[in-house]
Design a protein around this motif. Structure first.
Motif, short mmCIF file in Angstrom:
data_model
loop_
_atom_site.label_atom_id
_atom_site.label_comp_id
_atom_site.label_asym_id
_atom_site.label_seq_id
_atom_site.Cartn_x
_atom_site.Cartn_y
_atom_site.Cartn_z
N GLN A 100 0.80 -1.22 0.00
CA GLN A 100 0.00 0.00 0.00
C GLN A 100 0.84 1.28 0.00
N ASN A 101 2.09 1.21 0.49
CA ASN A 101 2.94 2.40 0.49
C ASN A 101 4.40 1.99 0.56
N THR A 102 5.30 2.97 0.46
CA THR A 102 6.73 2.68 0.44
C THR A 102 7.19 2.03 1.74
N GLU A 103 6.68 2.47 2.88
CA GLU A 103 7.08 1.89 4.16
C GLU A 103 6.79 0.39 4.20
N TRP A 104 5.60 -0.01 3.76
CA TRP A 104 5.26 -1.44 3.75
C TRP A 104 6.06 -2.19 2.70
N PHE A 105 6.35 -1.53 1.58
CA PHE A 105 7.20 -2.13 0.55
C PHE A 105 8.58 -2.46 1.16
N ILE A 106 9.15 -1.50 1.91
CA ILE A 106 10.46 -1.70 2.54
C ILE A 106 10.39 -2.84 3.54
N ARG A 107 9.33 -2.90 4.33
CA ARG A 107 9.18 -3.99 5.30
C ARG A 107 9.15 -5.35 4.61
N LYS A 108 8.42 -5.45 3.51
CA LYS A 108 8.35 -6.72 2.77
C LYS A 108 9.71 -7.06 2.17
N ALA A 109 10.41 -6.05 1.66
CA ALA A 109 11.76 -6.26 1.10
C ALA A 109 12.72 -6.72 2.19
N ALA A 110 12.62 -6.12 3.37
CA ALA A 110 13.48 -6.51 4.49
C ALA A 110 13.22 -7.97 4.88
N LYS A 111 11.97 -8.38 4.86
CA LYS A 111 11.64 -9.79 5.16
C LYS A 111 12.25 -10.71 4.10
N TYR A 112 12.16 -10.31 2.84
CA TYR A 112 12.77 -11.08 1.75
C TYR A 112 14.27 -11.22 1.98
N ILE A 113 14.92 -10.13 2.37
CA ILE A 113 16.36 -10.15 2.62
C ILE A 113 16.69 -11.11 3.76
N ARG A 114 15.97 -11.00 4.87
CA ARG A 114 16.23 -11.85 6.04
C ARG A 114 15.95 -13.32 5.78
N ASP A 115 14.88 -13.61 5.02
CA ASP A 115 14.42 -14.99 4.86
C ASP A 115 15.09 -15.75 3.72
N ASN A 116 15.95 -15.12 2.96
CA ASN A 116 16.56 -15.76 1.79
C ASN A 116 17.78 -16.59 2.22
N ARG A 117 17.54 -17.61 3.01
CA ARG A 117 18.60 -18.42 3.63
C ARG A 117 19.51 -19.11 2.62
N GLY A 118 18.94 -19.61 1.55
CA GLY A 118 19.75 -20.29 0.54
C GLY A 118 20.82 -19.38 -0.03
N PHE A 119 20.48 -18.12 -0.22
CA PHE A 119 21.44 -17.15 -0.74
C PHE A 119 22.61 -16.99 0.24
N TYR A 120 22.29 -16.79 1.52
CA TYR A 120 23.35 -16.55 2.51
C TYR A 120 24.18 -17.81 2.76
N GLN A 121 23.57 -18.98 2.70
CA GLN A 121 24.34 -20.21 2.84
C GLN A 121 25.35 -20.33 1.71
N ALA A 122 24.92 -20.00 0.49
CA ALA A 122 25.84 -20.06 -0.65
C ALA A 122 26.94 -19.00 -0.53
N VAL A 123 26.59 -17.81 -0.04
CA VAL A 123 27.58 -16.76 0.15
C VAL A 123 28.62 -17.18 1.18
N ILE A 124 28.16 -17.71 2.31
CA ILE A 124 29.09 -18.13 3.36
C ILE A 124 29.96 -19.29 2.89
N ALA A 125 29.39 -20.21 2.12
CA ALA A 125 30.19 -21.30 1.56
C ALA A 125 31.28 -20.74 0.65
N GLU A 126 30.94 -19.74 -0.15
CA GLU A 126 31.94 -19.11 -1.04
C GLU A 126 33.02 -18.40 -0.21
N LEU A 127 32.62 -17.72 0.86
CA LEU A 127 33.59 -17.01 1.69
C LEU A 127 34.54 -17.96 2.39
N ASN A 128 34.06 -19.14 2.72
CA ASN A 128 34.88 -20.12 3.45
C ASN A 128 35.72 -21.01 2.54
N ARG A 129 35.62 -20.80 1.23
CA ARG A 129 36.42 -21.61 0.28
C ARG A 129 37.89 -21.30 0.39
#
Length: 129
Positions: A100-129
């Motif tokens: 409905q507005n930018t504030e709620w858009f940001i909240r939903k985007a923040a949830k997407y960022i936090r919940d994208n576990r597969g992405f962070y697992q792959a990033v951490i695996a790359e960092l630990n190589r």
């Protein structure tokens, strides 16, 4: 380790970002990364390609939004990860967001960022190589 990581949030929206929105995005990234404390830059202009290559590792969160005819904020969120300027094939589906507005858009985007576990697992695996 002495691994240098840059994190940039590119907000390509039509509405101005409030400082509280920027803080919400920064906190969601820190929550998602966990043990890696990294500086997070929030930009409203695209990241120059030359800047991305300056760091060994970087990931960019792109938020794109605009208004629909009904007045809703519609857009998408995407994560990408680079090593020495080259984008790596790290799993990250693009999230379509309608709010409905930018504030709620940001909240939903923040949830997407936090919940994208597969992405962070792959990033951490790359960092630990």
């Amino acid at each position: 380790r002495n691994t240098r990581i840059n994190v940039t949030v590119e907000f390509q929206g039509t509405a101005p970002l409030r400082e509280a929105d920027k803080n919400t995005l920064r906190q969601s990234i820190q929550d998602a990364i966990g043990l890696y404390a990294v500086p997070v830059e929030v930009r409203t202009d695209p990241l120059p390609a030359t800047t991305t290559g300056q760091s060994r590792y970087a990931f960019v969160i792109t938020l794109d939004s605009g208004s629909s005819p009904s007045g809703l904020v519609v857009g998408s969120a995407a994560l990408s990860f680079t090593r020495n300027g080259e984008t790596l094939p790290v799993p990250s589906p693009v999230e379509r967001i309608t709010e409905q507005n930018t504030e709620w858009f940001i909240r939903k985007a923040a949830k997407y960022i936090r919940d994208n576990r597969g992405f962070y697992q792959a990033v951490i695996a790359e960092l630990n190589r």
